[in-house]
Design a protein around this motif. Structure first.
Motif, PDB file in Angstrom:
ATOM      1  N   GLN A  85      26.469   1.142  21.669  1.00 35.34           N
ATOM      2  CA  GLN A  85      26.085   2.221  22.571  1.00 35.34           C
ATOM      3  C   GLN A  85      25.761   3.493  21.778  1.00 35.34           C
ATOM      4  O   GLN A  85      24.821   4.222  22.094  1.00 35.34           O
ATOM      5  CB  GLN A  85      27.191   2.485  23.581  1.00 35.34           C
TER       6      GLN A  85
ATOM      7  N   LEU B  97      22.188   5.367  21.767  1.00 35.21           N
ATOM      8  CA  LEU B  97      22.103   6.777  22.137  1.00 35.21           C
ATOM      9  C   LEU B  97      21.262   7.546  21.122  1.00 35.21           C
ATOM     10  O   LEU B  97      20.432   8.391  21.491  1.00 35.21           O
ATOM     11  CB  LEU B  97      23.508   7.379  22.242  1.00 35.21           C
TER      12      LEU B  97
ATOM     13  N   GLU C 217      17.840   9.712  21.737  1.00 31.02           N
ATOM     14  CA  GLU C 217      17.814  11.151  21.462  1.00 31.02           C
ATOM     15  C   GLU C 217      16.784  11.531  20.412  1.00 31.02           C
ATOM     16  O   GLU C 217      16.160  12.597  20.491  1.00 31.02           O
ATOM     17  CB  GLU C 217      19.202  11.599  20.995  1.00 31.02           C
TER      18      GLU C 217
ATOM     19  N   ASP D  65      27.584  10.109  27.780  1.00 30.15           N
ATOM     20  CA  ASP D  65      26.328  10.682  27.294  1.00 30.15           C
ATOM     21  C   ASP D  65      25.198   9.651  27.324  1.00 30.15           C
ATOM     22  O   ASP D  65      24.045   9.977  27.641  1.00 30.15           O
ATOM     23  CB  ASP D  65      26.487  11.265  25.885  1.00 30.15           C
ATOM     24  N   LEU D  66      25.518   8.381  27.028  1.00 31.24           N
ATOM     25  CA  LEU D  66      24.503   7.339  27.123  1.00 31.24           C
ATOM     26  C   LEU D  66      24.133   7.080  28.585  1.00 31.24           C
ATOM     27  O   LEU D  66      22.963   6.862  28.917  1.00 31.24           O
ATOM     28  CB  LEU D  66      25.002   6.046  26.469  1.00 31.24           C
TER      29      LEU D  66
ATOM     30  N   ARG E  41      21.660   9.477  29.676  1.00 28.58           N
ATOM     31  CA  ARG E  41      20.395   9.246  29.002  1.00 28.58           C
ATOM     32  C   ARG E  41      19.587   8.126  29.661  1.00 28.58           C
ATOM     33  O   ARG E  41      18.386   8.238  29.875  1.00 28.58           O
ATOM     34  CB  ARG E  41      20.627   8.903  27.527  1.00 28.58           C
TER      35      ARG E  41
END
Length: 461
Positions: A257, A261, A265, A304-305, A308
């Motif tokens: 993961q 990510l 990004e 955070d993933l 996203r």
């Protein structure tokens, strides 16, 4: 396609003879005298036909060849491994066939028999290739507008959102139960994006071990690990300029993961064993049947993933929630299934069979309905109509309920009372035979057509 035959025998004389024999028949031939070279040649040539003598070094015992056969099949399950054994190894050869080997030949091997068995194995591979091609064709057809069928509000909402998201480069997360058509939607989205002329590549994140998934996604350099005998670009590179569909992203391990990510990004990937990152331009579309919000709360999926990949979320409804769509979808899958059943005619679904289908819960959703229609077409045996008896036992379910209004009204005429009695008896016979009209007709002493005429007269289905 010219098939490659991998000959594995520690006797160079036998290999020479077999090679010449097979080459004359038009096969490409690779060879090895021991297990390490055999595995290397399998990877180098992508051979799908193997002729394996069980008596191999270092011990010269049949168990050496048996162990190699297991490794070959584990690495390439679709390969056809033909085992060559002495008379004393017949029981072992039979066990290997049970474990996945294609066939076995007893020494001394008759050249004509060898060619016949290899030709049969090659024909089997060609057939399997054709079936896979048809299945891919069906999958591709399901990715266009003809597979995006339905008028239920929940489905229309999902399709409209998909169409609006398609022209953008915003990441999309498709959620829904297994079998609701998440990959169909992903392909539909790609086909309407600016990337439609570039690659669409799909990978199931839950189907591969974490280390293999990392190499599959990001690629690796030669020598990065034991079996890395050459550079591999990875799916992100192959999808450059196009769309990468990460199915079941909820099954991805936390370590991966983090790497995913970073790609989202920065647009950079780092192949396994590489010193420098590569830049890629890939739109990521993800899908899962899991509740990612709950996984974020449990710290099994990075928040955070999550934000996203969830640029736009498209929630797909269950088939049971798509009221009114089932007849259209069932007929659509029935039409597609004709490509898998040679010489099958245009086929419709009888009203009785449709009522049975509509009464089911369909926990497997669209995938389950498609398989049911494939089975029904086979069971129909070339008949132009799917009947209740063509459906699987689970779909036939319980017998139809007794129709309302069987009792004659007060003051009914004798003719009306006789008609009501006939209607009740027919309904009872159908219940007793679980809706099988042929058996019900026999039970009532009628011909099948006679029963159908009476059912039509009394409004029975």
């Amino acid at each position: 396609m010219t098939e490659t035959v991998l000959l594995i025998d520690d006797d160079p004389g036998f290999r020479d003879a077999y090679r010449e024999l097979l080459a004359l028949e038009g096969y490409a031939v690779a060879e090895a005298g021991a297990a390490p070279k055999a595995l290397s040649e399998l990877r180098r040539t992508s051979a799908r036909l193997v002729v394996l003598d069980l008596m191999l070094p270092p011990t010269g015992r049949a168990e050496e060849g048996a162990a190699l056969a297991d490794r070959l099949l584990a690495e390439r399950p679709a390969a056809k491994v033909i085992v060559v054994s002495g008379a004393g190894e017949t029981p072992l050869a039979l066990r290997l066939v049970e474990r996945g080997a294609y066939d076995f030949l007893a020494k001394p091997v008759d050249p004509d028999v060898l060619l016949s068995v290899v030709a049969r194995a090659a024909a089997r591979l060609a057939l399997e290739d054709r079936v896979a091609e048809l299945e891919r064709s069906l999958a591709a057809r399901e990715g266009d507008a003809s597979a995006m069928l339905g008028q239920s509000p929940a489905f229309l909402e999902a399709r409209t959102l998909c169409e609006r998201a398609a022209p953008t480069d915003v990441p999309v997360l498709i959620t829904g139960d297994s079998g609701t058509g998440k990959e169909v939607f992903a392909r539909y989205l790609h086909a309407r994006s600016r990337r439609k002329d570039r690659a669409f590549i799909a990978v199931n994140c839950g189907a591969l071990a974490p280390t293999l998934l990392e190499s599959t996604l990001f690629g690796h350099r030669k020598g990065a690990f034991t079996s890395a005998i050459k550079d591999a670009p990875g799916l992100f590179v192959e999808a450059d300029g196009g769309t990468l569909f990460l199915d079941e992203i909820g099954d991805m391990e936390p370590a991966l993961q983090v790497k995913l990510l970073r790609v989202l990004e920065t647009g950079e990937i780092l192949p396994v064993g590489a010193a420098r990152p590569l830049t890629v331009d890939v739109r990521v579309v993800s899908a899962t049947h899991r509740a990612l919000e709950s996984m974020v709360a449990d710290r099994t999926f990075r928040d955070d993933l999550y934000w996203r990949v969830r640029g736009i979320e498209i929630a797909l409804p269950r088939l049971a929630d798509r009221v009114g769509d089932l007849p259209l979808l069932a007929q659509h899958f029935l039409n597609l299934s004709r490509a898998l059943v040679p010489r099958s005619p245009a086929t419709a679904i009888s009203p009785g069979a449709m009522r049975r289908l509509e009464a089911c819960d369909w926990p497997g959703n669209l995938r389950e309905l498609r398989h049911e229609m494939q089975r029904a077409l086979v069971m129909a045996g070339g008949r132009g109509e799917i009947l209740e008896e063509d459906l699987s036992p689970a779909r036939r379910g319980s017998a139809p309920a007794a129709p309302a209004g069987d009792e004659p009204a007060e003051g009914a005429t004798l003719e009306e009372k006789i008609a009501a009695l006939e209607r009740r008896e027919i309904a009872a016979a159908l219940r007793a035979t679980q809706g099988n009209r042929s058996q019900a007709a026999t039970r009532l002493g009628l011909s099948r057509q006679g029963l159908l005429n009476k059912m039509d007269r009394h409004g029975l289905k």
